[in-house]
Design a protein around this motif. Structure first.
Motif, short mmCIF file in Angstrom:
data_model
loop_
_atom_site.label_atom_id
_atom_site.label_comp_id
_atom_site.label_asym_id
_atom_site.label_seq_id
_atom_site.Cartn_x
_atom_site.Cartn_y
_atom_site.Cartn_z
N GLY A 239 -4.41 1.12 4.59
CA GLY A 239 -4.51 1.49 3.20
C GLY A 239 -5.33 0.43 2.48
N SER A 240 -5.77 0.71 1.27
CA SER A 240 -6.58 -0.25 0.53
C SER A 240 -5.93 -0.54 -0.82
CB SER A 240 -8.00 0.29 0.32
OG SER A 240 -8.79 -0.65 -0.37
N LEU A 241 -5.80 -1.81 -1.12
CA LEU A 241 -5.21 -2.24 -2.38
C LEU A 241 -6.07 -3.36 -2.94
CD1 LEU A 241 -2.64 -1.69 -4.14
CD2 LEU A 241 -1.58 -3.62 -2.96
N ARG A 242 -6.51 -3.20 -4.17
CA ARG A 242 -7.40 -4.19 -4.81
C ARG A 242 -8.61 -4.50 -3.92
NH1 ARG A 242 -2.42 -6.95 -5.86
NH2 ARG A 242 -3.12 -8.80 -4.71
N ALA A 260 11.55 8.27 -6.60
CA ALA A 260 11.19 9.02 -7.81
C ALA A 260 10.04 8.34 -8.56
CB ALA A 260 12.40 9.16 -8.71
N GLY A 261 9.15 9.18 -9.10
CA GLY A 261 8.13 8.69 -10.02
C GLY A 261 6.90 8.17 -9.33
N GLY A 262 5.78 8.27 -10.03
CA GLY A 262 4.56 7.67 -9.53
C GLY A 262 3.67 8.62 -8.77
N GLN A 263 2.38 8.49 -9.02
CA GLN A 263 1.38 9.25 -8.29
C GLN A 263 1.34 8.78 -6.84
OE1 GLN A 263 -2.44 8.74 -10.07
NE2 GLN A 263 -3.47 10.29 -8.81
N ALA A 264 0.96 9.66 -5.93
CA ALA A 264 0.89 9.29 -4.52
C ALA A 264 0.04 8.03 -4.34
CB ALA A 264 0.31 10.44 -3.71
N GLY A 265 0.58 7.08 -3.58
CA GLY A 265 -0.09 5.81 -3.36
C GLY A 265 0.35 4.71 -4.30
N THR A 266 1.14 5.05 -5.34
CA THR A 266 1.57 4.07 -6.32
C THR A 266 2.72 3.22 -5.78
OG1 THR A 266 0.96 5.52 -8.14
CG2 THR A 266 2.51 3.75 -8.65
N VAL A 267 2.62 1.91 -5.99
CA VAL A 267 3.70 1.00 -5.61
C VAL A 267 4.84 1.15 -6.61
CG1 VAL A 267 4.35 -1.42 -5.29
CG2 VAL A 267 2.09 -0.63 -4.55
N LEU A 268 6.01 1.53 -6.09
CA LEU A 268 7.18 1.71 -6.95
C LEU A 268 7.99 0.43 -7.08
CD1 LEU A 268 8.35 5.20 -5.62
CD2 LEU A 268 6.82 4.69 -7.55
N ALA A 269 7.98 -0.39 -6.03
CA ALA A 269 8.71 -1.67 -6.05
C ALA A 269 8.18 -2.51 -4.90
CB ALA A 269 10.21 -1.43 -5.87
N ALA A 270 8.32 -3.83 -5.04
CA ALA A 270 7.88 -4.75 -3.98
C ALA A 270 8.80 -5.95 -3.96
CB ALA A 270 6.44 -5.19 -4.22
N GLY A 271 9.32 -6.27 -2.77
CA GLY A 271 10.23 -7.40 -2.64
C GLY A 271 10.45 -7.74 -1.18
N GLU A 272 11.43 -8.60 -0.93
CA GLU A 272 11.70 -9.09 0.42
C GLU A 272 11.96 -7.95 1.42
OE1 GLU A 272 11.84 -12.07 2.02
OE2 GLU A 272 10.88 -12.96 0.27
N GLU A 273 12.58 -6.87 0.93
CA GLU A 273 12.93 -5.78 1.85
C GLU A 273 11.77 -4.84 2.13
OE1 GLU A 273 16.35 -3.77 0.41
OE2 GLU A 273 17.70 -5.47 0.77
N GLY A 274 10.68 -4.96 1.38
CA GLY A 274 9.53 -4.12 1.65
C GLY A 274 8.82 -3.69 0.39
N ILE A 275 7.73 -2.98 0.59
CA ILE A 275 6.91 -2.46 -0.51
C ILE A 275 7.09 -0.95 -0.51
CG2 ILE A 275 4.58 -2.24 -1.43
CD1 ILE A 275 3.88 -4.80 0.21
N ILE A 276 7.66 -0.42 -1.58
CA ILE A 276 7.92 1.02 -1.65
C ILE A 276 6.73 1.71 -2.30
CG2 ILE A 276 9.42 2.82 -2.57
CD1 ILE A 276 11.73 0.83 -2.49
N GLY A 282 8.45 12.29 -1.24
CA GLY A 282 9.24 11.13 -0.86
C GLY A 282 8.44 9.84 -0.99
N ALA A 283 8.93 8.79 -0.38
CA ALA A 283 8.27 7.49 -0.45
C ALA A 283 8.55 6.71 0.83
CB ALA A 283 8.75 6.70 -1.67
N LEU A 284 7.69 5.75 1.09
CA LEU A 284 7.83 4.88 2.26
C LEU A 284 8.08 3.45 1.82
CD1 LEU A 284 4.95 5.82 4.76
CD2 LEU A 284 7.40 6.27 5.02
N ARG A 285 8.90 2.76 2.59
CA ARG A 285 9.05 1.31 2.43
C ARG A 285 8.22 0.66 3.54
NH1 ARG A 285 14.09 1.00 2.31
NH2 ARG A 285 14.46 0.47 0.12
N LEU A 286 7.15 -0.04 3.15
CA LEU A 286 6.29 -0.71 4.12
C LEU A 286 6.98 -2.00 4.57
CD1 LEU A 286 2.85 -0.22 2.33
CD2 LEU A 286 4.20 1.42 3.66
N VAL A 308 1.96 -8.25 -4.66
CA VAL A 308 1.83 -6.83 -4.97
C VAL A 308 2.84 -6.50 -6.06
CG1 VAL A 308 2.02 -4.47 -4.10
CG2 VAL A 308 1.06 -6.27 -2.63
N SER A 309 2.39 -5.78 -7.07
CA SER A 309 3.27 -5.46 -8.20
C SER A 309 3.45 -3.95 -8.33
CB SER A 309 2.68 -6.00 -9.50
OG SER A 309 2.49 -7.39 -9.42
N ALA A 310 4.63 -3.56 -8.86
CA ALA A 310 4.88 -2.15 -9.16
C ALA A 310 3.80 -1.63 -10.11
CB ALA A 310 6.26 -1.98 -9.77
#
Length: 322
Positions: A239-242, A260-276, A282-286, A308-310
């Motif tokens: 994937g490509s980010l920035r 929930a929420g966000g256009q496809a490809g949008t970061v919903l959250a980012a932290g130690e457990e992964g990047i959602i 649905g959504a993936l936790r990277l 990486v920021s929401a």
């Protein structure tokens, strides 16, 4: 037969080397090993022997590396060695009828799927990508078609939820080695009954191209998770980010409430457990990522070197060639 079978072998990658090693260890006479010509590899692009060639040289087996097997000259070494059977595993060359008819027992192929599903070049990748629950090994009597010959033996293997192409490859290689020994043991006594492949259920496993590695975030999370597993270790899902191309090596689907929420490809959250990341459904936790010039890292470590920021959004990376 009172003497051991003379088993010529044709194969190229590690999957095939596993079978060759097992055949040798079982005491079969191996008069010739066919493998692809050495290819440039690595940063220096030096000519490198295939895993099958390296094993054959280590074992002292004669090796031939024809570009094709179309002419009598190209087939001369195989003809001269007079094999009882030719075992073929991920060789990479089409065998003409003159080769198929040469050994007494013909040519046996070790194919990494339950035929007729996933005929073709990339059966392991495609089985994982499609979300299949199981795969296996088919020992097939080769004919002039693309993996169309009658089946002699099939052995099933479950695909585990966390299997990647790399991990499944290794288990299938071991099963393939075990299966070909079983087939060879039964061959002289006519213990194998050819079974024509059914017409129903035929699928084709096309070769994997780098262009496929770009993740389309508008697809459902379940499909993308399968693609990430299928493209590990090659070619690596991206994937490509920035404007940075990021390889994604592992991911999991998240609970419905986190998706929930966000256009496809949008970061919903980012932290130690992964990047959602939001997907088409649905959504993936990277969980494991890699940026250029770095190594694979768990998400938490990756974020310490690449914040990486929401609200940021993954987009398709620049097109990659094969």
């Amino acid at each position: 037969m009172n003497r051991p079978l003379r088993v010529a072998f044709a194969g190229t990658p590690e999957f095939a080397a596993c079978a060759l090693d097992a055949i040798a260890a079982a005491g079969y006479e191996i008069p010739l090993v066919l493998t692809q010509p050495d290819r440039p590899a690595g940063r220096g692009m030096k000519l490198m022997p295939s895993p099958v060639k390296q094993l054959a040289l280590d074992r002292g087996f004669p090796v031939d590396q024809p570009e094709r097997l179309r002419t009598e000259e190209q087939r001369a070494a195989l003809l001269a060695c007079a094999p009882d059977v030719l075992v073929v595993a991920a060789y990479g060359l089409i065998l003409p009828k003159a080769v198929l008819d040469l050994p007494r027992y013909g040519c046996l192929n070790i194919h990494a799927s339950l035929l007729p599903r996933w005929r073709g070049a990339a059966p392991i990748h495609r089985a994982i990508e499609a979300g299949d629950a199981e795969t296996g090994i088919t020992i097939m009597q080769m004919d002039e078609g693309l993996d169309t010959g009658p089946m002699l033996l099939r052995r099933r293997l479950p695909i585990l939820p966390d299997d990647t192409t790399g991990s499944l490859h290794d288990r299938l290689a071991a099963l393939g080695a075990q299966s070909i020994l079983e087939a060879l043991a039964a061959l002289p006594d006519g213990g194998l009954t050819p079974e024509p492949q059914p017409e129903a259920g035929v699928t084709y496993a096309a070769k994997i191209g780098r262009a496929e590695s770009a993740l389309d975030w508008s697809r459902p999370a379940a499909e993308l998770q399968c693609a990430i597993r299928a493209f590990n270790p090659f070619p690596g899902a991206v994937g490509s980010l920035r404007d940075t191309t990021i390889k994604i090596w592992a991911a999991e689907q998240v609970a419905e409430g986190e998706a929930a929420g966000g256009q496809a490809g949008t970061v919903l959250a980012a932290g130690e457990e992964g990047i959602i990341v939001a997907c088409g459904k649905g959504a993936l936790r990277l969980l494991q990522l890699q940026r250029p010039g770095s190594k694979r890292l768990p998400a938490g470590e990756f974020l310490r070197g690449f914040n990486v920021s929401a609200g940021e959004r993954f987009v398709p990376p620049p097109a990659q060639g094969d």
